[in-house]
Design an enzyme around this catalytic site. Structure first.
Site, PDB file in Angstrom:
ATOM      1  N   CYS A 163      64.240  81.682  -9.114  1.00  0.00           N
ATOM      2  CA  CYS A 163      65.587  81.218  -9.444  1.00  0.00           C
ATOM      3  C   CYS A 163      66.215  82.040 -10.559  1.00  0.00           C
ATOM      4  O   CYS A 163      67.341  82.503 -10.442  1.00  0.00           O
ATOM      5  CB  CYS A 163      65.543  79.738  -9.841  1.00  0.00           C
ATOM      6  SG  CYS A 163      67.153  79.080 -10.313  1.00  0.00           S
TER       7      CYS A 163
ATOM      8  N   CYS B 109      68.855  81.940  -7.655  1.00  0.00           N
ATOM      9  CA  CYS B 109      70.121  81.247  -7.856  1.00  0.00           C
ATOM     10  C   CYS B 109      70.916  81.718  -9.062  1.00  0.00           C
ATOM     11  O   CYS B 109      72.154  81.764  -9.006  1.00  0.00           O
ATOM     12  CB  CYS B 109      69.884  79.736  -7.921  1.00  0.00           C
ATOM     13  SG  CYS B 109      68.317  79.223  -8.613  1.00  0.00           S
TER      14      CYS B 109
ATOM     15  N   LYS C 200      72.314  85.369  -8.438  1.00  0.00           N
ATOM     16  CA  LYS C 200      73.211  85.231  -7.280  1.00  0.00           C
ATOM     17  C   LYS C 200      74.530  84.607  -7.695  1.00  0.00           C
ATOM     18  O   LYS C 200      75.603  85.073  -7.311  1.00  0.00           O
ATOM     19  CB  LYS C 200      72.540  84.376  -6.222  1.00  0.00           C
ATOM     20  CG  LYS C 200      73.423  84.019  -5.034  1.00  0.00           C
ATOM     21  CD  LYS C 200      72.841  82.871  -4.246  1.00  0.00           C
ATOM     22  CE  LYS C 200      72.860  81.582  -5.039  1.00  0.00           C
ATOM     23  NZ  LYS C 200      72.185  80.475  -4.351  1.00  0.00           N
ATOM     24  N   LYS C 201      74.472  83.548  -8.510  1.00  0.00           N
ATOM     25  CA  LYS C 201      75.707  82.879  -8.948  1.00  0.00           C
ATOM     26  C   LYS C 201      76.541  83.822  -9.807  1.00  0.00           C
ATOM     27  O   LYS C 201      77.787  83.812  -9.723  1.00  0.00           O
ATOM     28  CB  LYS C 201      75.363  81.610  -9.727  1.00  0.00           C
ATOM     29  CG  LYS C 201      76.562  80.721 -10.059  1.00  0.00           C
ATOM     30  CD  LYS C 201      77.084  79.998  -8.847  1.00  0.00           C
ATOM     31  CE  LYS C 201      78.293  79.114  -9.169  1.00  0.00           C
ATOM     32  NZ  LYS C 201      77.939  77.940 -10.007  1.00  0.00           N
TER      33      LYS C 201
ATOM     34  N   GLY D 120      70.704  87.089   9.260  1.00  0.00           N
ATOM     35  CA  GLY D 120      70.195  85.753   8.977  1.00  0.00           C
ATOM     36  C   GLY D 120      71.285  84.717   9.121  1.00  0.00           C
ATOM     37  O   GLY D 120      72.474  85.042   9.104  1.00  0.00           O
TER      38      GLY D 120
ATOM     39  N   TYR E 275      71.458  79.828   4.141  1.00  0.00           N
ATOM     40  CA  TYR E 275      72.417  79.891   3.037  1.00  0.00           C
ATOM     41  C   TYR E 275      72.347  81.207   2.270  1.00  0.00           C
ATOM     42  O   TYR E 275      73.366  81.703   1.776  1.00  0.00           O
ATOM     43  CB  TYR E 275      72.233  78.690   2.105  1.00  0.00           C
ATOM     44  CG  TYR E 275      70.983  78.707   1.248  1.00  0.00           C
ATOM     45  CD1 TYR E 275      71.008  79.243  -0.027  1.00  0.00           C
ATOM     46  CD2 TYR E 275      69.781  78.176   1.710  1.00  0.00           C
ATOM     47  CE1 TYR E 275      69.877  79.261  -0.828  1.00  0.00           C
ATOM     48  CE2 TYR E 275      68.651  78.187   0.927  1.00  0.00           C
ATOM     49  CZ  TYR E 275      68.701  78.723  -0.337  1.00  0.00           C
ATOM     50  OH  TYR E 275      67.574  78.746  -1.128  1.00  0.00           O
TER      51      TYR E 275
ATOM     52  N   GLU F  48      75.608  83.466   1.696  1.00  0.00           N
ATOM     53  CA  GLU F  48      76.042  83.744   0.323  1.00  0.00           C
ATOM     54  C   GLU F  48      76.146  85.241   0.058  1.00  0.00           C
ATOM     55  O   GLU F  48      77.143  85.714  -0.518  1.00  0.00           O
ATOM     56  CB  GLU F  48      75.063  83.099  -0.661  1.00  0.00           C
ATOM     57  CG  GLU F  48      75.179  81.585  -0.700  1.00  0.00           C
ATOM     58  CD  GLU F  48      74.100  80.928  -1.539  1.00  0.00           C
ATOM     59  OE1 GLU F  48      74.343  79.818  -2.035  1.00  0.00           O
ATOM     60  OE2 GLU F  48      73.009  81.513  -1.686  1.00  0.00           O
TER      61      GLU F  48
ATOM     62  N   ASP G 141      58.172  75.638  -3.839  1.00  0.00           N
ATOM     63  CA  ASP G 141      58.358  76.324  -2.561  1.00  0.00           C
ATOM     64  C   ASP G 141      57.052  76.548  -1.822  1.00  0.00           C
ATOM     65  O   ASP G 141      57.028  76.673  -0.594  1.00  0.00           O
ATOM     66  CB  ASP G 141      59.042  77.679  -2.785  1.00  0.00           C
ATOM     67  CG  ASP G 141      60.494  77.544  -3.189  1.00  0.00           C
ATOM     68  OD1 ASP G 141      60.973  76.391  -3.302  1.00  0.00           O
ATOM     69  OD2 ASP G 141      61.162  78.573  -3.398  1.00  0.00           O
TER      70      ASP G 141
END
Length: 451
Positions: free
Chosen positions: A42, A47, A50-51, A173, A176, A180, A302
């Site tokens: 993350c 995340c 990525k954000k 793919g 999400y 994204e 995960d």
């Protein structure tokens, strides 16, 4: 038997760090081993970065909308290197925060690859340690299908460190991550194609959400190609890549980005030295207490393949720490009504049951659905529509699901997640006074049943 540690955690990602910190806070003697980066997927290649890239991609939208509000701007110029350098600096800062969280909690941090050598024994760089409890929290790893030329493709791990922004990108793919990154690459200026082998991306999400996002992405000019898959990848003389599809078509691009699934990270973990078993999908098998088939070994996050979200791993880590070392505070993780967001462009926010899930579960369903052009866009020529949807049990009036596609969807859905967790009814939504003028108020003003 006297052990070196009460708890030995393998993996310093979100779940592992949470379990370690709180176990130490409860008085346990704890060690954490990590061979790569503190904070896990993350923080480093998931995340958080990525954000940050999503924020960067959204600037193009703001620039496009500015003229409608009276701003005259010179032509903007985007520099990929600056964005990546700034992102790297922030990730380094977060790595330091995670290190301090562990060390200041009294946790022993071992930076090296940990391998199980027994049910109560772990080896790190040649040094062996014993522990009463061992927690596996090694996370997942992206995987590329075994096709000719697979080594020419990249995954999310490499995407965050590309030296230059590719001029053309082929994203493969339908989950999400694929959606994204397609939005990120396109928003930053790359000619982007999203290729998916199924009929429509985001399988498992509400049907209205999937269809609405498809329409909005097409408005933005994203090239969507469904029912298509790559057979092989070849490198051409000019350095570009040729993707040959199974239907015989050929697509030339500068980058092939695969987001077709992740596998549990079990490489050289030494599970063969324990009684730990895997399930049919290859994830570590655990019971409701995160206990593996080896009594002294637990697993979360995960690597167990349940709900693969950072906040879920945090909750699982907390549950393990409490059960082992503060049982009077133990509460099982509730996997119902978990809010989640997809940071596509426009983004998705969702919590609770989809319309399809509600019907499959036998509910008599009422659907309230609204599509509208956001107020911010009324001074522009942009025709993007926001979708909001409530799925309601017609017999009990209980709201079963809330779904949104549009700006700030994730921020709005977080609050609605509390309402669903509390068992809110449609009447309670209707009797809640809206915040005006906002998009969010639409969730409490939808009165007419759509179907």
């Amino acid at each position: 038997m006297a052990y070196d540690f009460d708890l030995f955690v393998i993996g310093a990602g979100s779940g592992g760090v949470r379990a370690a910190r709180f176990a130490a806070g409860f008085g346990a003697k704890v060690a954490v081993a990590e061979s790569r980066y503190l904070g896990g997927t993350c923080v480093n290649v998931g995340c958080v970065p990525k954000k940050l890239l999503v924020y960067g991609a959204h600037v193009a939208d703001e620039l496009e909308q500015a003229a409608g509000f009276g701003w005259t701007l010179e032509e903007g110029h985007f520099d990929w290197g600056t964005l990546i350098a700034n992102k790297n600096r922030e990730i380094e800062r977060l790595n330091g925060i995670y290190r301090n969280l562990l060390v200041n909690s009294g946790v022993t941090l071992l930076q090296g690859h940990a391998r199980l050598t027994g049910a109560n024994e772990v080896e790190v760089d040649g040094q062996r340690y014993t522990a009463e409890h061992i927690l596996i929290a090694t996370g997942g790893w992206p995987q590329v299908p075994d096709i000719p030329g697979k080594e020419l493709a990249i995954t999310s791990n490499e995407a965050f460190y590309l030296k230059d922004l590719p001029r053309r990108v082929l994203v493969v793919g339908g989950g999400y991550i694929a959606v994204e990154f397609a939005g990120i690459f396109q928003g930053l200026g790359a000619a982007t194609t999203l290729l998916y082998r199924g009929d429509l991306f985001l399988r498992g999400f509400d049907g209205s959400v999937r269809t609405h996002l498809k329409e909005e992405l097409e408005k933005r000019g994203l090239d969507l190609q469904f029912n298509a898959d790559i057979q092989r990848i070849d490198k051409l003389e000019d350095g570009s890549l040729k993707a040959t599809l199974k239907d015989g078509r050929e697509l030339v691009t500068d980058c092939v980005f695969y987001a077709t699934g992740r596998r549990p990270m079990l490489d050289n973990l030494g599970l063969e030295n324990t009684g730990v078993e895997l399930d049919a999908r290859g994830y570590i098998r655990v019971d409701q207490q995160y206990q593996t088939t080896a009594p002294s070994i637990l697993a979360i996050g995960d690597v167990i393949g349940r709900v693969q979200l950072t906040p879920v791993a945090l909750a699982e880590g907390m549950a393990v720490a409490r059960r082992l070392f503060k049982p009077e505070q133990y509460r099982p993780v509730d996997y119902q009504n978990i809010p989640t967001a997809v940071f596509s462009q426009p983004p998705i926010g969702t919590v609770g049951l989809t319309e399809e899930q509600a019907l499959e579960a036998g509910h008599k369903v009422q659907v309230f659905e609204s599509r509208f052009r956001a107020m911010k866009l009324t001074l522009t020529d942009i025709q993007e529509k926001t979708l909001m949807k409530l799925v309601v049990d017609a017999e009990t009036d209980k709201v079963l699901g809330c779904h949104m596609v549009g700006p700030d969807a994730g921020e709005i859905i977080q609050g609605l997640g509390i309402a669903l967790k509390a068992g809110a009814t449609k009447q309670q939504f209707d009797e809640t006074i809206g915040v005006h003028p906002t998009a969010a108020e639409e969730f409490v003003t939808m009165r007419t049943v759509t179907r």
